[in-house]
Design an enzyme around this catalytic site. Structure first.
Site, PDB file in Angstrom:
ATOM      1  N   ASP A 102      64.771  69.959  38.619  1.00  0.00           N
ATOM      2  CA  ASP A 102      63.624  69.695  37.742  1.00  0.00           C
ATOM      3  C   ASP A 102      62.682  70.885  37.658  1.00  0.00           C
ATOM      4  OD1 ASP A 102      62.862  69.153  40.498  1.00  0.00           O
ATOM      5  OD2 ASP A 102      61.026  68.254  39.720  1.00  0.00           O
TER       6      ASP A 102
ATOM      7  N   GLU B 116      61.699  67.369  42.633  1.00  0.00           N
ATOM      8  CA  GLU B 116      60.984  68.114  43.673  1.00  0.00           C
ATOM      9  C   GLU B 116      59.539  68.382  43.258  1.00  0.00           C
ATOM     10  OE1 GLU B 116      59.633  71.671  46.024  1.00  0.00           O
ATOM     11  OE2 GLU B 116      59.756  71.439  43.873  1.00  0.00           O
TER      12      GLU B 116
HETATM   13 ZN   LIG Z   1      60.756  74.818  43.357  1.00  0.00          ZN
END
Ligand SMILES: [Zn+2]
Length: 411
Positions: free
Chosen positions: A81, A176
């Site tokens: 992401d 994340e």
């Molecule tokens: Zn990162």
């Protein structure tokens, strides 16, 4: 001819994988599967025998050991992401084949300039190839550089049986950037005893310590009424919350601190007369220090509460992640071998504290020691993000060296 790390990188960055805060689903955005599924296919195409993806999007794979004896299984992890702060849709990577120094004005929006004075890492990029966005989006080197580095290392390992390695575990994760990268990460299933995230920046920089982090949400309930008849009745939560924010110490902000200094960072403000909220980050390398940050905010709230006795002010603290240093130093192999592998890549390795967190902070806390490796990227979460291609190549080399160091030292 086999693909380069740059080929892979350019393929991944054009896939929009932006994650989203406060999502009801996991992963937070379904489009992250576009890249996760592609990685599954690419791992299989490379001939990696065991590849899986689960309902949450975690991609896991194993390259079986090619040496006798007990080499601990070692994992390499990167996230698909990109940050919710800046759009990652329609990324148009721009290649500067030979960076000569100086500022870089981005073609899609000339107001976006990568300045030499603000980018010390550009010094080591002179004479090298770098990639930027066109200035209208982020680039996504965070962490598609990590994905490209791992995939290139996998390709090289499989194509060169002479590269000795134990069981190599590959992990690609969603979310994340919204602090949930390891929420459903099954450490047992992953099967590594030690792991590395490839999610750092400057070539040669390694990370074994991160902030300890809590988040704080302040909610102010006021009282809304037509301004024409508001005298002595209205309680304007906008005024209340700004009085709280103005009391937060300006010398303890991300923009006024560096190195090991802690900070208090109000970063999302929403509201109207009736109700306002502010989200604040608490960051300190010493976990115990988080208490002091909380006290500062509590004091500000108490002062403002006494000015507006009828406003209702709520304060809620949520634990985010903890500095991984103490746990990593319990078995120093994971950091010592990384240092050695980086040296063998011809770099001057250096441990720097991360003023942030990584997936490794949580994984380490949950029993999988996971320091962080550079990618060659810089200026993450912004339209001035760029990556040094040589840095990515050095990271591939470091991963391959690392696999071999683990074999050598385990004999
Ligand atoms: Zn990162």
């Amino acid at each position: 001819m086999s693909e380069t790390v740059l080929d892979k990188f350019l393929r991944y960055v054009v896939i929009d994988t932006q994650s989203k805060e406060d999502s009801e689903s996991y992963p937070s955005t379904a489009k992250q599967f576009d890249l996760l599924n592609l990685l599954v296919k690419e791992l299989k195409d490379l001939g990696v025998p065991k590849v899986s993806i689960d309902e949450f999007g975690y991609v896991m794979a194993t390259i079986p050991s090619n040496v006798p004896g007990n080499v601990p299984p070692v994992g390499f992890i990167a996230h698909v992401d990109t940050s919710p702060e800046v759009s990652g849709a329609g990324v148009k990577p721009q290649i500067v084949t030979n960076y000569h120094g100086g500022d870089l004005v981005l073609s899609g929006d000339p107001t976006v300039i990568i300045r030499e004075s603000e980018n010390p890492a550009l010094q080591t990029a002179r004479g090298k190839m770098i990639v930027t966005s066109d200035g209208t989006t982020l680039l996504g080197a965070d962490d598609k550089a990590g994905l490209a580095i791992i995939m290139t290392a996998v390709q090289t390992m499989i194509g060169n049986p002479k590269i000795a390695h134990g069981d190599i575990k590959i992990g690609f994760t969603p979310d994340e950037e919204v602090g949930a990268g390891t929420k459903f990460f099954d450490i047992k299933k992953f099967g590594a005893l030690f792991a590395y995230t490839i999610d750092g920046d400057t070539p040669g920089e390694l990370n074994k310590e991160t902030f300890s982090a809590d988040s704080c949400l302040i909610t102010v309930h006021g009282r809304d009424i037509h301004p024409g008849s508001a005298k002595d009745i209205m309680i304007n939560s906008v005024r209340v919350i700004s009085d709280i924010i103005s009391r937060l110490p300006k010398n303890m902000a991300p923009e006024t601190t560096e190195g090991y200094e802690p900070y208090i960072h109000p970063y999302v403000l929403e509201g109207g007369v009736g109700k306002s909220t502010v989200k604040i980050l608490f960051r300190d390398f010493k976990t115990a220090g988080l208490g002091a940050l909380k006290t500062i905010v509590e004091k500000a709230v108490a002062e403002v509460q006494s000015m507006y006795p009828k406003a209702k002010i709520e304060l809620q603290i949520t634990e985010q992640y903890r500095n991984m240093r103490d746990r990593l130093e319990k078995d120093t192999r994971v950091i010592d071998y990384l240092f050695e592998a980086t040296k063998r890549s011809g770099l001057q390795p250096e441990w720097t504290p991360i003023r942030g967190g990584t997936d490794g902070s949580r994984l380490t806390e949950n029993g999988l020691p996971t320091p962080n490796i550079f990618t060659g990227g810089a200026n993450y979460h912004s339209r001035t993000e760029w990556v040094n291609v040589w840095g990515m190549e050095k990271a591939v080399e470091t991963v391959l060296n690392l696999a071999q160091v683990w074999v050598e030292k385990s004999r």
